[in-house]
Design an enzyme around this catalytic site. Structure first.
Site, PDB file in Angstrom:
ATOM      1  N   HIS A 191       0.821  -1.215   0.000  1.00  0.00           N
ATOM      2  CA  HIS A 191       0.000   0.000   0.000  1.00  0.00           C
ATOM      3  C   HIS A 191       0.851   1.259   0.000  1.00  0.00           C
ATOM      4  CE1 HIS A 191      -3.042  -3.023   0.826  1.00  0.00           C
ATOM      5  NE2 HIS A 191      -3.751  -2.227   0.052  1.00  0.00           N
ATOM      6  N   ARG A 298     -10.403   3.368  -2.049  1.00  0.00           N
ATOM      7  CA  ARG A 298      -9.827   2.730  -0.854  1.00  0.00           C
ATOM      8  C   ARG A 298     -10.031   3.662   0.342  1.00  0.00           C
ATOM      9  NH1 ARG A 298      -5.577   1.067  -4.816  1.00  0.00           N
ATOM     10  NH2 ARG A 298      -5.281  -1.173  -4.626  1.00  0.00           N
ATOM     11  N   ARG A 334     -15.248   1.157  -1.318  1.00  0.00           N
ATOM     12  CA  ARG A 334     -14.894  -0.078  -0.609  1.00  0.00           C
ATOM     13  C   ARG A 334     -14.835   0.243   0.878  1.00  0.00           C
ATOM     14  NH1 ARG A 334      -9.256  -3.040  -1.530  1.00  0.00           N
ATOM     15  NH2 ARG A 334      -8.509  -1.326  -0.272  1.00  0.00           N
ATOM     16  N   GLU A 433     -10.664 -11.638  -3.856  1.00  0.00           N
ATOM     17  CA  GLU A 433      -9.216 -11.503  -3.703  1.00  0.00           C
ATOM     18  C   GLU A 433      -8.626 -12.605  -2.818  1.00  0.00           C
ATOM     19  OE1 GLU A 433      -8.351  -7.619  -2.086  1.00  0.00           O
ATOM     20  OE2 GLU A 433     -10.001  -7.693  -0.680  1.00  0.00           O
ATOM     21  N   ASN A 456      -4.043  -7.992  -6.496  1.00  0.00           N
ATOM     22  CA  ASN A 456      -2.916  -7.778  -5.571  1.00  0.00           C
ATOM     23  C   ASN A 456      -2.938  -8.833  -4.474  1.00  0.00           C
ATOM     24  OD1 ASN A 456      -2.477  -5.477  -7.026  1.00  0.00           O
ATOM     25  ND2 ASN A 456      -3.419  -4.106  -5.536  1.00  0.00           N
ATOM     26  N   ASP A 457      -4.120  -9.002  -3.883  1.00  0.00           N
ATOM     27  CA  ASP A 457      -4.222  -9.999  -2.817  1.00  0.00           C
ATOM     28  C   ASP A 457      -4.428 -11.403  -3.365  1.00  0.00           C
ATOM     29  OD1 ASP A 457      -3.823  -8.780  -0.282  1.00  0.00           O
ATOM     30  OD2 ASP A 457      -5.652  -7.639  -0.601  1.00  0.00           O
ATOM     31  N   ARG A 467       2.915  -9.875  -0.466  1.00  0.00           N
ATOM     32  CA  ARG A 467       3.023  -8.838  -1.496  1.00  0.00           C
ATOM     33  C   ARG A 467       3.955  -7.691  -1.101  1.00  0.00           C
ATOM     34  NH1 ARG A 467      -3.089  -6.221  -1.288  1.00  0.00           N
ATOM     35  NH2 ARG A 467      -2.185  -4.318  -2.097  1.00  0.00           N
ATOM     36  N   CYS A 504      -9.352  -4.889 -10.321  1.00  0.00           N
ATOM     37  CA  CYS A 504      -8.872  -3.604  -9.800  1.00  0.00           C
ATOM     38  C   CYS A 504      -7.487  -3.706  -9.172  1.00  0.00           C
ATOM     39  CB  CYS A 504      -9.870  -3.022  -8.803  1.00  0.00           C
ATOM     40  SG  CYS A 504     -10.105  -4.057  -7.354  1.00  0.00           S
TER      41      CYS A 504
END
Ligand code: PEP
Ligand code: MG
Length: 599
Positions: A191, A298, A334, A433, A456-457, A467, A504
């Protein structure tokens, strides 16, 4: 001159002076001293206390003029604590009675105070716990003789070099107007990397030893396109980078011409391009870049930009701002995805052993229900002002989704009782995810209104690769056949249910990977705004038939490396121009493979 290779996480090239940021957290062992050294330890503590008070008086004075007397009051609380007998007494006692070294006694007492505040549960006290952690670092910094380097000292145009940065430190970098950063640790989709991109701060992470090689004030080039940091560049290299920056700038200008054009393939298939945002103001940039809405907001960044816990009104104001800027385009909010590398671990006395698999995201919300309900109220209230969707992160089982949706219904009932308007048919969706969610898509397809695949996850949980960990960055591979199969499965089931999903994760912004996703059937991508024009350019040059052919063949390979090599080769054959001249072209293919950018 020295060249270090790292992982490019935020594009752009900058030249500046290095500012080394020390690690803020100090580890203190429970060291004891001989009985006859006790008085010396008490005097050491007293000296550190006095020095900290002096620091704080100075900081308070500066803060008053910079942020105003009200906001600066926080430092008065710190100073008051250092004068408080209820704090000083127990530290002296532990040194005398337990023969603890001054730093061990101070650390213990301050931690107990902080824990007491945390146990009170209320957000006002949680903030006090943070203050105590901060205070503890200050006092311990003096005791163990460590020089504290605070971000505010970096100055404009500095390039921050640090062992690691938290996402909230990255936010602070933007406020301090730092031009770039480079870290020893970190991964491509951490992040911190995402914030750097949002703030347009060129960054290279995972350089491993950069903090040991760079000194304050040295000239650095941070090449966030190719993942390089050059220490004390020679004049030829500086010239080379000047030319490169000029080419880069003219390429961006040429992309600007695409803004008003549709994202439609050469054979006429429309592709929906949405934006990922972290801050409401980014919605303006999203519109300017040609996004037709926001596919991922986010919202946890509300927690990372302020020391105070956001109120319902804070949430509402941010959502309303984004809605206004989007002017009728949809906003997918989200719910907070705190935990893992965001926020919570820096605030607890005992960090989780494995926070990526711990109390994060929707799990954290379920345990912090007042916080969750507060956010849901704000989202629902905002839905009366524009097209809003609500999306839950890290759903791993249907019951979890049902539970989250139940809270939405409960909050709706409260709003009904209070006569507060909201959109009764607000779409309620989820991120896919976690592999378990992908595999149970047939159940979710009946219950959720929409889906967004978070690669990503999904990559980290499918491949068991953290990650954020540069040590395993070479294994972090969105093109891994297992990931591709999960994505294909989700697309198929969701499409069949008439609920075509978006992707995304960061890899949606990589044009080569996007071709692959489009070939698998994806028609909606959500990505960082700055990457939209380059992706649109490629979309307009390919046909869906080509993408399908590439994806079909790609699925026959047994390794991500083969998939990447094949897709890259095909993409360049199809579009010799599409992949040249654009920024980051050297690294984009490695982005797909996830290979560590290191010799
Ligand atoms: C993802 O996991 O792909 C995602 C988009 O969410 P985040 O990066 O915020 O975890
Ligand atoms: Mg995620």
């Amino acid at each position: 001159m020295q060249l270090l290779e790292g992982i490019p996480v935020s594009p752009g090239v900058v030249v500046g002076r290095a500012f080394i940021l020390d690690q803020p957290r100090l580890r203190v062992s429970r060291r004891c001293v001989p009985a006859d050294a006790v008085e010396i330890e008490i005097e050491r503590f007293e000296q550190a206390r006095r020095a900290s008070i002096e620091d704080l008086n100075r900081v308070h004075h500066e803060a008053e003029s910079q942020i105003g007397p009200e906001a600066a009051k926080i430092f008065l609380f710190h100073i008051g604590m250092l004068h408080d007998k209820a704090l000083i007494g127990p530290v002296h006692e532990r040194i005398r009675e337990d023969c603890l070294a001054a730093e061990a006694a101070a650390a213990e007492v301050l931690r107990e105070w902080s824990d007491r505040f945390l146990a009170m549960g209320d957000s006002a006290f949680t903030t006090k716990a943070d203050d105590l952690n901060d205070l503890s670092e200050r006092v311990l910094g003096h005791l163990v003789g460590q020089r504290r380097r605070r971000l505010e000292q970096a100055g404009e145009h500095a390039i921050v070099v640090a062992r690691d940065l938290t996402p909230s430190q990255a936010v602070a970098l933007g406020k301090a107007r730092v031009t770039g950063f480079a870290t020893d640790l970190g991964g491509r989709t951490s992040h911190t990397a995402i914030v750097a991109k949002a703030l347009h701060i060129p960054a290279v992470v995972g350089c491993r030893w950069i903090t040991e090689r760079v000194s304050d004030g040295q000239t650095l080039i941070v090449d966030g396109d190719r993942g390089r940091v050059i220490i004390e560049p020679d004049s030829a290299t500086l010239d080379e980078y000047t030319t490169y920056s000029e080419q880069r700038a003219s390429f961006s200008v040429s992309l600007g011409e695409l803004t008003g054009l549709e994202a439609v393939t050469a054979d006429g298939v429309p592709i929906e391009l949405l934006a990922n945002i972290e801050f409401p103001e980014e919605a303006a940039e999203a519109v300017q870049a040609g996004a037709v809405g926001v596919g991922l907001y986010r919202t946890e960044f509300l927690y990372l930009t302020s020391d105070a816990v956001p109120t319902e009104q804070d949430h509402f104001d941010s959502y309303l701002r984004a809605i206004e800027l989007l002017a009728g385009r949809p906003l997918t909010i989200r719910t907070v995805d705190l935990g893992a590398d965001k926020y919570t671990q820096q605030r607890v006395a005992t960090p989780e052993r494995n926070p990526m698999l711990g109390n994060r995201s929707i799990r954290y919300c379920f345990r912090a229900l007042p916080m969750f309900r507060t956010q849901l109220r704000a989202i629902l209230r905002a839905s009366a002002h524009g097209p809003v969707k609500v999306m839950f992160p890290l759903i791993s089982s249907p019951s979890e989704f049902r539970q989250a949706r139940l809270y939405v219904r409960e909050v709706m009932e409260d709003l009904d009782d209070e006569g507060i308007p909201y959109d009764r048919s607000i779409p309620v969706g989820m991120m896919v995810e976690v592999p378990s969610a992908a595999l149970l898509m047939n159940f979710f397809a009946r219950e959720a209104d929409f889906f967004s695949i978070g690669t990503n996850d999904l990559v980290q949980y499918t491949l068991a690769v953290d990650r954020t960990n540069e040590e395993v960055a070479g294994l972090y591979d969105p093109a891994h056949p297992a990931v591709l199969r999960l994505v294909r499965h989700v697309l198929r089931i969701a499409d069949r249910a008439g609920k075509p999903p978006s992707v995304c994760g960061e890899s949606a912004a990589d044009p080569e990977y996007a071709l692959l996703l489009m070939g698998l059937g994806l028609r909606t991508l959500s990505l960082t705004s700055s990457s939209i024009p380059a992706l649109k350019r490629v979309i307009r040059m390919v046909t869906i038939q080509d993408c399908k052919r590439i994806a079909e063949k790609a699925l026959t390979f047994d390794s991500g490396a083969s998939v990447t090599a094949y897709v890259r080769d095909q993409a360049r054959k199809l579009l010799p121009e599409g992949f040249t001249g654009r920024s980051g072209s050297d690294s984009s293919s490695e982005k797909t493979s996830g290979a560590a950018q290191r010799e």
